[in-house]
Design an enzyme around this catalytic site. Structure first.
Site, mmCIF file in Angstrom:
data_model
loop_
_atom_site.group_PDB
_atom_site.id
_atom_site.type_symbol
_atom_site.label_atom_id
_atom_site.label_comp_id
_atom_site.label_asym_id
_atom_site.label_seq_id
_atom_site.Cartn_x
_atom_site.Cartn_y
_atom_site.Cartn_z
ATOM 1 C CD GLN A 169 -2.887 -1.137 2.360
ATOM 2 O OE1 GLN A 169 -2.590 -1.796 3.337
ATOM 3 N NE2 GLN A 169 -3.995 -0.425 2.308
ATOM 4 C CG HIS A 210 0.232 -4.398 -13.533
ATOM 5 N ND1 HIS A 210 1.442 -4.864 -13.067
ATOM 6 C CD2 HIS A 210 0.155 -3.121 -13.107
ATOM 7 C CE1 HIS A 210 2.057 -3.914 -12.386
ATOM 8 N NE2 HIS A 210 1.296 -2.838 -12.402
ATOM 9 C CG ASP A 269 2.377 0.392 -11.335
ATOM 10 O OD1 ASP A 269 1.969 -0.648 -10.787
ATOM 11 O OD2 ASP A 269 2.265 0.617 -12.564
ATOM 12 N NE ARG A 315 0.498 -5.272 11.795
ATOM 13 C CZ ARG A 315 -0.596 -5.178 11.027
ATOM 14 N NH1 ARG A 315 -1.257 -4.041 10.929
ATOM 15 N NH2 ARG A 315 -1.044 -6.220 10.366
ATOM 16 C CG HIS A 365 -0.706 -6.265 5.114
ATOM 17 N ND1 HIS A 365 -0.810 -5.617 6.327
ATOM 18 C CD2 HIS A 365 -1.828 -5.942 4.432
ATOM 19 C CE1 HIS A 365 -1.944 -4.925 6.369
ATOM 20 N NE2 HIS A 365 -2.585 -5.099 5.219
ATOM 21 C CG ASN A 379 -3.136 -7.508 7.884
ATOM 22 O OD1 ASN A 379 -3.274 -6.980 8.981
ATOM 23 N ND2 ASN A 379 -3.903 -7.197 6.851
ATOM 24 C CD GLU A 380 -7.606 -7.032 8.104
ATOM 25 O OE1 GLU A 380 -8.047 -7.063 6.950
ATOM 26 O OE2 GLU A 380 -7.781 -6.082 8.874
ATOM 27 C CG ASN A 408 -5.795 -5.751 11.854
ATOM 28 O OD1 ASN A 408 -5.017 -5.610 12.794
ATOM 29 N ND2 ASN A 408 -5.399 -6.043 10.639
ATOM 30 C CE1 TYR A 421 -9.234 -2.028 10.046
ATOM 31 C CE2 TYR A 421 -9.306 0.362 9.956
ATOM 32 C CZ TYR A 421 -8.607 -0.819 9.820
ATOM 33 O OH TYR A 421 -7.278 -0.792 9.474
ATOM 34 C CD GLU A 451 -4.588 -3.104 9.740
ATOM 35 O OE1 GLU A 451 -5.709 -2.853 9.267
ATOM 36 O OE2 GLU A 451 -3.725 -3.775 9.148
HETATM 37 C C1 GOI Z 1 -7.625 -3.561 6.876
HETATM 38 O O1 GOI Z 1 -8.704 -4.399 6.554
HETATM 39 C C2 GOI Z 1 -6.388 -3.931 6.113
HETATM 40 O O2 GOI Z 1 -5.504 -4.696 6.907
HETATM 41 C C3 GOI Z 1 -5.646 -2.749 5.575
HETATM 42 O O3 GOI Z 1 -4.714 -3.164 4.623
HETATM 43 C C4 GOI Z 1 -6.633 -1.765 5.010
HETATM 44 O O4 GOI Z 1 -6.005 -0.690 4.382
HETATM 45 C C5 GOI Z 1 -7.493 -1.263 6.143
HETATM 46 O O5 GOI Z 1 -8.100 -2.301 6.803
HETATM 47 C C6 GOI Z 1 -8.585 -0.309 5.729
HETATM 48 O O6 GOI Z 1 -9.537 -0.922 4.930
HETATM 49 C C7 GOI Z 1 -18.341 -8.472 -0.048
HETATM 50 C C8 GOI Z 1 -19.664 -1.335 0.494
HETATM 51 C C9 GOI Z 1 -17.139 -7.816 -0.136
HETATM 52 C C10 GOI Z 1 -18.282 -1.479 0.361
HETATM 53 C C11 GOI Z 1 -19.402 -7.872 0.645
HETATM 54 C C12 GOI Z 1 -20.430 -2.347 1.057
HETATM 55 C C13 GOI Z 1 -17.015 -6.586 0.453
HETATM 56 C C14 GOI Z 1 -17.711 -2.647 0.772
HETATM 57 C C15 GOI Z 1 -20.397 -5.988 1.876
HETATM 58 C C16 GOI Z 1 -20.662 -4.616 1.964
HETATM 59 C C17 GOI Z 1 -16.036 -4.564 3.248
HETATM 60 C C18 GOI Z 1 -9.904 -4.089 7.210
HETATM 61 C C19 GOI Z 1 -15.749 -4.764 4.689
HETATM 62 C C20 GOI Z 1 -10.897 -5.201 7.171
HETATM 63 C C21 GOI Z 1 -13.840 -6.144 5.199
HETATM 64 C C22 GOI Z 1 -13.565 -3.753 5.002
HETATM 65 C C23 GOI Z 1 -12.791 -6.166 6.259
HETATM 66 C C24 GOI Z 1 -12.487 -3.801 6.065
HETATM 67 C C25 GOI Z 1 -17.487 -4.814 3.105
HETATM 68 C C26 GOI Z 1 -19.279 -6.637 1.227
HETATM 69 C C27 GOI Z 1 -19.854 -3.521 1.464
HETATM 70 C C28 GOI Z 1 -18.063 -6.008 1.141
HETATM 71 C C29 GOI Z 1 -18.486 -3.649 1.321
HETATM 72 N N1 GOI Z 1 -14.384 -4.872 5.057
HETATM 73 N N2 GOI Z 1 -11.878 -5.056 6.184
HETATM 74 N N3 GOI Z 1 -17.901 -4.789 1.764
#
Ligand code: GOI
Length: 531
Positions: free
Chosen positions: A48, A68, A81, A106, A151, A195-196, A338, A340, A408
């Site tokens: 990232q 890509h 990139d 981290r 990650h 991670n996750e 982690n 949120y 996180e």
């Molecule tokens: C971290 O994950 C991660 O480690 C970091 O790298 C990252 O930058 C950081 O968090 C911040 O995100 C199927 C609208 C797929 C949008 C169904 C509606 C996705 C997205 C249902 C409803 C996404 C954090 C939820 C962990 C999953 C976001 C776990 C954060 C939900 C969905 C949705 C869907 C939707 N998550 N994640 N999503």
């Protein structure tokens, strides 16, 4: 009154009124402070921030490859990139961590940068040098490095041969970790294997939301998890036997978990909420952190039964032998969390999700309360501080008082230095954390903000910003500037408590009309429609 003014007025009443009606606070105002030895940190991930995707011998990761080959996967049509160019700007990154006054940073190591073939036959000296430089720069400021080994950026060459569904990945991952321990083990005190993993397996193999976006739901997410848990345990044992003594280091895994609140206070909804936790975070946590080990019995029963009804010769859930259960059980020094946001759970009264899939196997329905504040660029990110506190209590209780490190937690907006909503989010969640520690005796030893700086937010590209530091992605040197939230976080770290004017009831930073995308309309994620 003109009609539109009346409507605006009503909308304001609804938004403000509802947010005030439910008590979202993690606890009342208090004078609680963080313990002296409590660890404060900030987190990032290689894919990232680093950029330099093909520089100095690095090979393609599954994220490079996915973007890509399918540029429309990313909402703003961007890619990783160059990202925040941390490959070249790591000195500024370390300086920012120092400015925040935190104890620990981290970051993750890019597997294809260190081992371009994916295997340990060739260790890229320039890749190793980059991480040595970063670690030394941190130590210069007296900052403890914490390394995430994986990650999400698997070498594409390993994906070509099945990635996490190939049983040999247990050995490949162990070889990769050994290279890291050999090169950095003397200076790195904290390690996170994964991670996750639920994002990798459930979304990457079962779905299309994360790389490699395979969409082989119902089968691949279980195979992926099976190998990944063995790989985790193998690396734990390697570390425990040969490297821990180098500097008394610690190793764990970072699991993502929402809090699950029953949708209504009925036995059925309460059961659904508990089932959500046990079949999601528990899918990974039960084998490692529970007293009995293995997958949660609820999950085994559900997948076995569904598989039988669906006419499969054998369960879609692979089984661990008793030796494997014992090999995986207890393989972590801490529980990385982690967190949120929060969801409301109820039992499904009909088939849910694709057939077959983990979602269909589990059979519960997950929604969010539209009254919960958000105003985030990430629509799933509702601000529910009490959920954080309840989740910490649940983990402490369910996994026998395991030491928790929150690896996180953070909030996304559309950009800007004056980030009142992020200031408010951190204040509320840190208040919930103080109450978790002091009132509930949840066993929390550390907290990391996600993220040090704005970065490539996966399928959201650069639209959704999680940084304490703003990154000007248009400037040639990716200028980094502290946001108001960076000042708030530094003050919490130094004073070990919340500012005197903090009000646990105040959610006004999240009210008002939801913000519109500042950029052009998002490209339709064509890729997801295609598969
Ligand atoms: C971290 O994950 C991660 O480690 C970091 O790298 C990252 O930058 C950081 O968090 C911040 O995100 C199927 C609208 C797929 C949008 C169904 C509606 C996705 C997205 C249902 C409803 C996404 C954090 C939820 C962990 C999953 C976001 C776990 C954060 C939900 C969905 C949705 C869907 C939707 N998550 N994640 N999503």
């Amino acid at each position: 009154m003109e009609t539109y003014k009346l409507l605006l007025f009503l909308a304001a009443v609804i938004i403000e009124g509802n947010a005030a009606m439910i008590n979202l606070a993690g606890g009342p105002k208090s004078n609680y402070t963080f313990p002296k030895n409590f660890l404060f940190g900030v987190s990032t991930a290689a894919a990232q921030i680093e950029g330099a995707w093909n520089e100095d011998g690095k090979s393609e990761s599954i994220w490079d490859h996915l973007i890509h080959t399918n540029p429309s996967f990313v909402k703003d049509g961007s890619n990783a990139d160059v990202a925040a160019d941390s490959y070249h700007l790591y000195k500024r990154d370390a300086e920012m961590v120092h400015e925040l006054a935190v104890d620990i940073y981290r970051f993750s190591i890019s597997w294809p940068r260190v081992l371009p073939t994916g295997l340990a036959n060739y260790v890229n000296p320039l890749g190793i040098q980059y991480y040595k430089n970063l670690i030394d720069e941190l130590i210069k400021y007296n900052i403890t490095p914490m390394v995430t080994i994986y990650h999400w950026d698997l070498p594409q060459k390993l994906q070509d041969i099945g990635g996490w569904t190939n049983a040999h990945i247990v050995d490949y991952f162990t070889d990769y970790a050994k290279v890291l321990f050999d090169n950095f083990g003397d200076k790195v005190k904290y390690w996170v294997t994964f991670n996750e993993p639920m994002q990798t397996c459930l979304e990457g193999y079962g779905g299309t939301y994360r790389a490699p976006a395979l969409n082989r739901h119902g089968v691949a997410e279980y195979l992926c998890t099976h190998n990944l848990l063995k790989a985790h345990a193998s690396v734990y044992h390697l570390f425990d036997t040969n490297y821990r003594s180098l500097n008394g280091g610690k190793i764990g895994m970072s699991l993502d978990s929402n809090w699950a609140e029953p949708k209504t206070n009925t036995p059925s909804d309460r059961e659904a909420a508990e089932l959500y936790l046990r079949t999601h975070v528990g899918w990974y946590a039960h084998p490692v952190y529970s007293a009995e080990g293995n997958y949660p019995p609820e999950l085994i029963k559900l997948v076995d039964e569904k598989s039988r009804l669906q006419n499969y010769t054998r369960s879609r859930l692979p089984k661990f032998t008793p030796e494997e259960v014992a090999f995986i059980k207890g393989t972590a020094d801490f529980f990385g969390l982690n967190h949120y946001t929060t969801y409301l759970l109820s039992m499904a009264d009909k088939e849910v999700g694709a057939i077959p899939s983990h979602e269909n196997d589990v059979g519960i329905v997950r929604v969010q309360d539209p009254k919960w504040p958000s105003r985030s660029s990430s629509s799933w990110l509702k601000v529910v501080p009490f959920g954080f506190r309840r989740l910490l209590k649940w983990i402490t209780k369910t996994y026998n008082n395991v030491p928790i490190i929150v690896t996180e937690n953070g909030y996304a907006d559309f950009s800007g230095i004056d980030d009142a909503a992020r200031v408010s989010y951190y204040s509320h969640y840190l208040n919930a954390l103080l109450h978790a520690i002091h009132e509930d005796h949840s066993n929390v030893h550390g907290y990391f903000a996600w993220s040090l700086m704005d970065n490539f937010e996966w399928d959201d590209g650069y639209v959704s910003r999680f940084g304490l530091y703003l990154v000007d992605f248009k400037s040639p040197n990716k200028t980094r500037t502290a946001k108001h939230s960076a000042k708030l976080y530094a003050s919490v770290v130094t004073s070990r408590g919340l500012p005197p004017d903090y009000d646990p009831e105040d959610f006004t930073a999240f009210s008002g009309a939801s913000l519109l995308m500042p950029t052009v309309l998002p490209l339709i994620p064509l890729y997801r429609l295609m598969v």
